[in-house]
Design a protein around this motif. Structure first.
Motif, PDB file in Angstrom:
ATOM      1  N   GLU A  84      12.011  34.131  68.581  1.00  0.00           N
ATOM      2  CA  GLU A  84      12.677  32.935  68.092  1.00  0.00           C
ATOM      3  C   GLU A  84      14.145  33.043  68.472  1.00  0.00           C
ATOM      4  O   GLU A  84      14.853  33.924  67.981  1.00  0.00           O
ATOM      5  CB  GLU A  84      12.529  32.865  66.573  1.00  0.00           C
ATOM      6  CG  GLU A  84      12.937  31.563  65.975  1.00  0.00           C
ATOM      7  CD  GLU A  84      12.599  31.517  64.489  1.00  0.00           C
ATOM      8  OE1 GLU A  84      13.485  31.115  63.728  1.00  0.00           O
ATOM      9  OE2 GLU A  84      11.490  31.906  64.111  1.00  0.00           O
ATOM     10  N   TYR A  85      14.611  32.179  69.355  1.00  0.00           N
ATOM     11  CA  TYR A  85      15.999  32.215  69.808  1.00  0.00           C
ATOM     12  C   TYR A  85      16.763  31.062  69.175  1.00  0.00           C
ATOM     13  O   TYR A  85      16.315  29.917  69.214  1.00  0.00           O
ATOM     14  CB  TYR A  85      16.073  32.127  71.331  1.00  0.00           C
ATOM     15  CG  TYR A  85      17.489  32.120  71.832  1.00  0.00           C
ATOM     16  CD1 TYR A  85      18.246  33.278  71.803  1.00  0.00           C
ATOM     17  CD2 TYR A  85      18.072  30.957  72.291  1.00  0.00           C
ATOM     18  CE1 TYR A  85      19.564  33.289  72.237  1.00  0.00           C
ATOM     19  CE2 TYR A  85      19.388  30.947  72.732  1.00  0.00           C
ATOM     20  CZ  TYR A  85      20.126  32.116  72.704  1.00  0.00           C
ATOM     21  OH  TYR A  85      21.424  32.114  73.125  1.00  0.00           O
ATOM     22  N   CYS A  86      17.878  31.363  68.575  1.00  0.00           N
ATOM     23  CA  CYS A  86      18.727  30.347  67.944  1.00  0.00           C
ATOM     24  C   CYS A  86      20.069  30.318  68.677  1.00  0.00           C
ATOM     25  O   CYS A  86      20.917  31.171  68.436  1.00  0.00           O
ATOM     26  CB  CYS A  86      18.936  30.670  66.472  1.00  0.00           C
ATOM     27  SG  CYS A  86      17.412  30.753  65.533  1.00  0.00           S
ATOM     28  N   ALA A  87      20.249  29.357  69.541  1.00  0.00           N
ATOM     29  CA  ALA A  87      21.473  29.271  70.333  1.00  0.00           C
ATOM     30  C   ALA A  87      22.708  29.108  69.452  1.00  0.00           C
ATOM     31  O   ALA A  87      23.764  29.651  69.750  1.00  0.00           O
ATOM     32  CB  ALA A  87      21.374  28.125  71.326  1.00  0.00           C
ATOM     33  N   ASP A  88      22.585  28.367  68.361  1.00  0.00           N
ATOM     34  CA  ASP A  88      23.727  28.137  67.479  1.00  0.00           C
ATOM     35  C   ASP A  88      24.069  29.362  66.640  1.00  0.00           C
ATOM     36  O   ASP A  88      25.214  29.527  66.233  1.00  0.00           O
ATOM     37  CB  ASP A  88      23.452  26.957  66.545  1.00  0.00           C
ATOM     38  CG  ASP A  88      23.311  25.646  67.304  1.00  0.00           C
ATOM     39  OD1 ASP A  88      23.851  25.552  68.424  1.00  0.00           O
ATOM     40  OD2 ASP A  88      22.656  24.734  66.787  1.00  0.00           O
ATOM     41  N   ASP A  89      23.072  30.215  66.362  1.00  0.00           N
ATOM     42  CA  ASP A  89      23.282  31.402  65.529  1.00  0.00           C
ATOM     43  C   ASP A  89      22.371  32.521  66.018  1.00  0.00           C
ATOM     44  O   ASP A  89      21.288  32.734  65.472  1.00  0.00           O
ATOM     45  CB  ASP A  89      23.001  31.078  64.061  1.00  0.00           C
ATOM     46  CG  ASP A  89      23.284  32.239  63.140  1.00  0.00           C
ATOM     47  OD1 ASP A  89      23.883  33.247  63.585  1.00  0.00           O
ATOM     48  OD2 ASP A  89      22.904  32.146  61.950  1.00  0.00           O
ATOM     49  N   PRO A  90      22.779  33.250  67.070  1.00  0.00           N
ATOM     50  CA  PRO A  90      21.919  34.287  67.652  1.00  0.00           C
ATOM     51  C   PRO A  90      21.415  35.315  66.641  1.00  0.00           C
ATOM     52  O   PRO A  90      20.304  35.813  66.766  1.00  0.00           O
ATOM     53  CB  PRO A  90      22.808  34.947  68.702  1.00  0.00           C
ATOM     54  CG  PRO A  90      23.796  33.888  69.068  1.00  0.00           C
ATOM     55  CD  PRO A  90      24.034  33.120  67.795  1.00  0.00           C
ATOM     56  N   ALA A  91      22.199  35.614  65.606  1.00  0.00           N
ATOM     57  CA  ALA A  91      21.779  36.606  64.608  1.00  0.00           C
ATOM     58  C   ALA A  91      20.606  36.109  63.766  1.00  0.00           C
ATOM     59  O   ALA A  91      19.923  36.905  63.129  1.00  0.00           O
ATOM     60  CB  ALA A  91      22.958  36.973  63.720  1.00  0.00           C
ATOM     61  N   SER A  97      29.058  36.768  67.363  1.00  0.00           N
ATOM     62  CA  SER A  97      27.688  36.858  66.859  1.00  0.00           C
ATOM     63  C   SER A  97      26.770  37.487  67.898  1.00  0.00           C
ATOM     64  O   SER A  97      25.840  38.213  67.549  1.00  0.00           O
ATOM     65  CB  SER A  97      27.165  35.488  66.430  1.00  0.00           C
ATOM     66  OG  SER A  97      27.194  34.586  67.522  1.00  0.00           O
ATOM     67  N   VAL A  98      27.045  37.257  69.179  1.00  0.00           N
ATOM     68  CA  VAL A  98      26.237  37.861  70.233  1.00  0.00           C
ATOM     69  C   VAL A  98      26.486  39.364  70.282  1.00  0.00           C
ATOM     70  O   VAL A  98      25.560  40.162  70.409  1.00  0.00           O
ATOM     71  CB  VAL A  98      26.526  37.208  71.604  1.00  0.00           C
ATOM     72  CG1 VAL A  98      25.822  37.953  72.716  1.00  0.00           C
ATOM     73  CG2 VAL A  98      26.122  35.743  71.587  1.00  0.00           C
TER      74      VAL A  98
END
Length: 71
Positions: free
Chosen positions: A51-58, A15-16
């Motif tokens: 907005e950063y989502c560590a569990d779902d970067p996308a 995902s990254v």
């Protein structure tokens, strides 16, 4: 750990990598728009992680900021 190896680095999560490819594509679109509309880049591009989502970067939101001047 193996002799001479201080640390192991994990492989990037898919995902990254996908996110990095999306940002690269957006950068190309931004560069094309700048050129086609009579501007030119004038300074360093910035990536702002709104907005950063560590569990779902996308799922995050990244803002690209490019200073410009008239060409």
């Amino acid at each position: 750990m193996a002799h001479g190896v201080e640390a192991r680095v994990p492989l990037l999560d898919r995902s990254v990598v996908k996110l990095a490819m999306q940002v690269a594509g957006t950068l190309q679109l931004l560069a094309r728009w700048i050129e086609e509309n009579g501007w030119r880049a004038d300074g360093f591009l910035r990536e702002l992680y709104v907005e950063y989502c560590a569990d779902d970067p996308a799922a995050g939101v990244t803002e690209l900021q490019q200073p410009v001047t008239r060409a």
